[in-house]
Design an enzyme around this catalytic site. Structure first.
Site, PDB file in Angstrom:
ATOM      1  N   ASP A 142       0.809  -1.017   0.039  1.00  0.00           N
ATOM      2  CA  ASP A 142      -0.094   0.137  -0.061  1.00  0.00           C
ATOM      3  C   ASP A 142       0.768   1.111   0.013  1.00  0.00           C
ATOM      4  OD1 ASP A 142      -2.034   1.727   0.065  1.00  0.00           O
ATOM      5  OD2 ASP A 142      -3.461   0.744   1.566  1.00  0.00           O
TER       6      ASP A 142
HETATM    7  C1  NOJ Z   1      -4.060   4.056   0.049  1.00  0.00           C
HETATM    8  C2  NOJ Z   1      -5.390   3.188   0.349  1.00  0.00           C
HETATM    9  O1  NOJ Z   1      -5.136   2.497   1.376  1.00  0.00           O
HETATM   10  C3  NOJ Z   1      -5.169   2.122  -0.983  1.00  0.00           C
HETATM   11  O2  NOJ Z   1      -6.479   1.396  -0.685  1.00  0.00           O
HETATM   12  C4  NOJ Z   1      -5.056   2.659  -2.117  1.00  0.00           C
HETATM   13  O3  NOJ Z   1      -5.534   1.816  -3.371  1.00  0.00           O
HETATM   14  C5  NOJ Z   1      -3.878   3.570  -2.215  1.00  0.00           C
HETATM   15  N1  NOJ Z   1      -3.809   4.411  -1.249  1.00  0.00           N
HETATM   16  C6  NOJ Z   1      -3.685   3.879  -3.746  1.00  0.00           C
HETATM   17  O4  NOJ Z   1      -4.416   5.234  -4.092  1.00  0.00           O
END
Ligand code: NOJ
Length: 740
Positions: free
Chosen positions: A285
């Site tokens: 993430d």
């Molecule tokens: C953080 C989020 O937790 C995740 O779900 C998302 O896909 C990513 N950012 C990318 O934007």
């Protein structure tokens, strides 16, 4: 996985390539051919090129510097930002001007639709209709692929049992079986029959794993999950998605039992790779590799890179520790270059499977087109199926002919942005609000409107007098309450679950008009609204319903469609009951509402509020009534390895047609580990005309009765209860014995 692999060589890609006139890609490569191609590439790759393949960042703009970086192989993947033209140009540079011609993979958070916004995932789960959810994801895949994106960071399949956690909005709710069905439906919708088809995109099962168990519902918080619960509940949708062929997985932000999920070799290597044989790739993430340092798991960036790679994360999102430190770690013999090779192979495999090395890589992309009529129809259908009728006193809904003049009140009646919900990818301007839809259906002259509050958090009572005056002049009041979109989703945790702002006061004021009040709540989570519900004749709950939410709500209010959603999550009476979920353990002193236990103080309950939920998991009313009888269990015994059937007759005993979601639950009464008081094992949506009845039969296999004791999946003989039920707190009960 095997079945899925064979589909790689399906005719779809062949036909598509032929239609596109791309003679070089006359058929999709077989898995064996792909591995050979990967071998050939890997043999030529430098360490820098390999670390580049393990790096992803946000796209921003296509500057000269960015172009040069792409030529040098610095990046594997981009997400967020960039026009379709810029993406095409970046891809052209990667394929034609980089040394090895390795394509980029473009990601994007297409969470519940691209240009057509479907209900938030929690609303989609409320439909209990996986096939419709699959169709919606198919629409999203087409719209996304056309805009030059190859990969969506969806579905999110974190089990969420705490409505304080804002990301419950993006989840499929509290239950592992319902979440698994929904997750698999979305994966199939995005990926289609073949990943390399022009309108297929790679799905990403996230957030692996346990993120939804954040302590106290506070975003990014620590999780402690025993292995049996991890495997039976939190891992279940991921396992189902891997079995369904999901291409990628995103490692989560949370610390899991002392090891951050983005460096957790137990979940990422042992379970995902060794046990489940996953052969796609894992992306971290956003900066979750760099975050290993503040977690207190890595000493510095180099240590974070080492632990992330060893832990099993193939691609680093946004932070750059792999790139910054990978080479020195290999040179210092701290990092085994084989681990880097494995990661790169996994990433290249998906790029090959997506067809990005061929025609699809150079396919034309264009700015997102407005939603098609067919897409809007699917969005409306799914929104209608996601609406849950919680109360309907004396058939207050649907609105009858006597309601000529309607007063529409409330901050969420006419907010396009709030209707489409958190993480909406497309513009809000194509959303049709309930106010617009009601005016369209009833004639503008018959629908008066006063928002009462500027937005859901507004504390001012300034707009109340106008709203109440309108209510006095109406035959019925429709109150559109709830939470605005920004109050749920990532970093949207709340400590209170009440209607925010002065909404409850607004309801009290409008109630003075003495007119029937219908409350529609639009929200990203279960809210607590007992007082408001007690004043209302009817309550319809709408998890933010997307582009076509307004028309779907209007149809249901006016009786052109029947409410057909069921709760995918338990609604508490008060935040103090949280976490509250239906498949809890019994305790040694279970509480009861009846019998002598009801007055026994020394039971597992509260002094100041009931132990039961406001609305149970699986609950939802219809405009008609259903009656269950004739529960039949085909045998008193089920041998381990065998199965039996459980059936019941469901009759429509009301005056209109309607859908019932028939639910199958079980409970094992004694086992080597205590088991939940109920577990959902299957469900079926049936449509019945007035007076019509149907025998609904489920097959229950002994493998459905298995549970984890640590890592071991066990099936233990013993007594079982079984229910066929309209929700998790009622139903017809039978029993059987599981025998060796
Ligand atoms: C953080 C989020 O937790 C995740 O779900 C998302 O896909 C990513 N950012 C990318 O934007």
């Amino acid at each position: 996985m095997k079945a899925m692999r064979n589909k790689w060589i399906s005719g779809a890609a062949l036909v598509a390539a032929a239609l596109a006139g791309t003679a070089t890609i006359m058929r999709a490569a077989t898995p064996v051919e792909i591995e050979k191609k990967i071998d050939a590439l890997m043999a030529r790759m430098t360490v820098e090129e390999k670390l580049g393949q393990m790096s992803q960042t946000t796209f921003g703009e296509l500057t000269d510097q960015r172009k040069e970086e792409i030529r040098q192989g610095r990046w594997s993947s981009f997400f967020a930002g960039g026009t379709a033209a810029e993406k095409m140009e970046a891809q052209r540079i990667a394929l034609k001007e980089s040394r090895l011609g390795i394509p980029l993979i473009f990601g994007e958070d297409v969470i519940h639709g691209k240009t057509t916004t479907f209900p938030i995932p929690l609303g989609q789960a409320a439909s209990w209709d996986p096939e419709l959810v699959r169709q919606a994801a198919r629409v999203a895949a087409r719209e996304t692929a056309a805009a030059g994106t190859n990969w969506t960071f969806s579905p999110m399949m974190d089990i969420a049992r705490d409505p304080r956690w804002g990301r419950i909005a993006e989840s499929f709710g509290e239950d592992p079986l319902l979440a698994s069905r929904m997750a698999v439906a979305m994966v199939r919708g995005y990926q289609g029959d073949s990943l390399d088809a022009p309108d297929s995109i790679a799905a990403c099962a996230k957030h692996y794993v346990g993120y939804g168990a954040a302590e106290a519902g506070r975003e990014y918080n620590t999780t402690w999950i025993p292995e049996n619960l991890l495997r039976d509940v939190y891992l279940a949708p991921f396992h189902a998605s891997v079995e369904a062929g999901v291409a990628t997985i995103m490692s989560a932000f949370n610390d899991l039992n002392g090891v951050p999920a983005s460096a957790n070799a137990f979940t990422l290597r042992q379970i995902l790779r060794d046990e489940w044989k996953f052969n796609g790739f894992v992306v971290s993430d956003y900066t979750s590799i760099a975050e290993l340092v503040p977690h207190g798991y890595a000493a510095d960036g180099a240590d974070a890179a080492l632990k992330g790679i060893r832990g099993g994360v193939d691609m680093e999102m946004v932070s750059s520790d792999y790139w910054d430190h990978g080479k020195e770690l290999i040179a210092a013999k701290k990092l085994d270059p084989k681990l880097v090779d494995e990661a790169v192979r996994d990433i290249l495999r998906i790029k090959f499977r997506l067809g990005l090395f061929g025609a699809k890589g150079l396919a034309t992309a264009s700015a997102p087109a407005p939603p098609t009529a067919a897409a809007l129809e699917t969005a409306k259908k799914l929104a209608a199926e996601s609406l849950v009728l919680l109360k309907n006193e004396n058939g207050a809904l649907p609105l009858g002919q006597s309601a000529h003049t309607i007063a529409v009140v409330g901050p969420l009646a006419d907010s396009q942005r709030d209707q489409i919900g958190t993480w909406a990818n497309g513009p809000a301007d194509s959303a049709v609000t309930p106010l617009t839809a009601l005016r369209e259906a009833l004639g503008a002259g018959n629908v008066m409107y006063a928002p009462g509050l500027k937005n859901s958090r507004d504390e001012s009572h300034d707009g109340f007098a106008v709203a109440t005056a309108l209510a006095r002049r109406s035959d019925a009041v429709l109150l559109f309450l709830g939470e605005e979109a920004s109050m749920s989703g990532e970093a949207g945790s709340r400590a209170y679950l009440d209607l925010p702002g002065a909404q409850e006061a607004l309801v009290n004021d409008v109630a003075q008009a003495g007119k029937p009040m219908i409350v529609v709540i639009l929200a990203g989570r279960p809210l607590t609204f007992h007082n408001v519900a007690s004043k209302a004749a009817a309550v319809l709950y709408s998890f933010h319903p997307g582009t076509m939410g307004g028309p779907a709500i209007a149809d249901v209010l006016l009786g052109k469609a029947a409410p057909a959603g069921r709760l995918p999550v338990t609604f508490p009476r008060t935040v103090g009951q949280v976490p509250i979920y239906y498949d809890h353990m019994n305790t040694g002193r279970p509480p009861s509402e009846t019998g002598p236990e009801a007055s026994d103080r020394f039971r597992s309950k509260y002094l100041d509020v009931s132990f039961t939920p406001e609305y149970p998991f699986g609950f939802g009313l219809a405009y008609t009534t259903f009656h269950y009888d004739d529960l039949h269990v085909s045998s008193a015994e089920m041998p381990i390895g065998g199965n039996l059937t459980v059936s019941a007759t469901v009759s429509n005993t009301g005056k209109t047609e309607g859908d019932e979601v028939v639910q199958l639950y079980i409970r094992q009464l004694a086992a080597s580990l205590t088991q939940p008081v109920r577990e959902l094992k299957d469900f079926r949506r049936v449509h019945l005309k007035p007076g019509e009845k149907q025998t609904v039969e489920f097959t229950l296999k002994s493998s459905d009765l298995a549970f984890h004791n640590g890592a071991q999946l066990v099936t233990e003989p013993g007594q079982f209860q079984v229910w066929i039920a309209p929700d998790s707190s009622s139903g017809l009960r039978g029993g059987f014995e599981l025998v060796r």
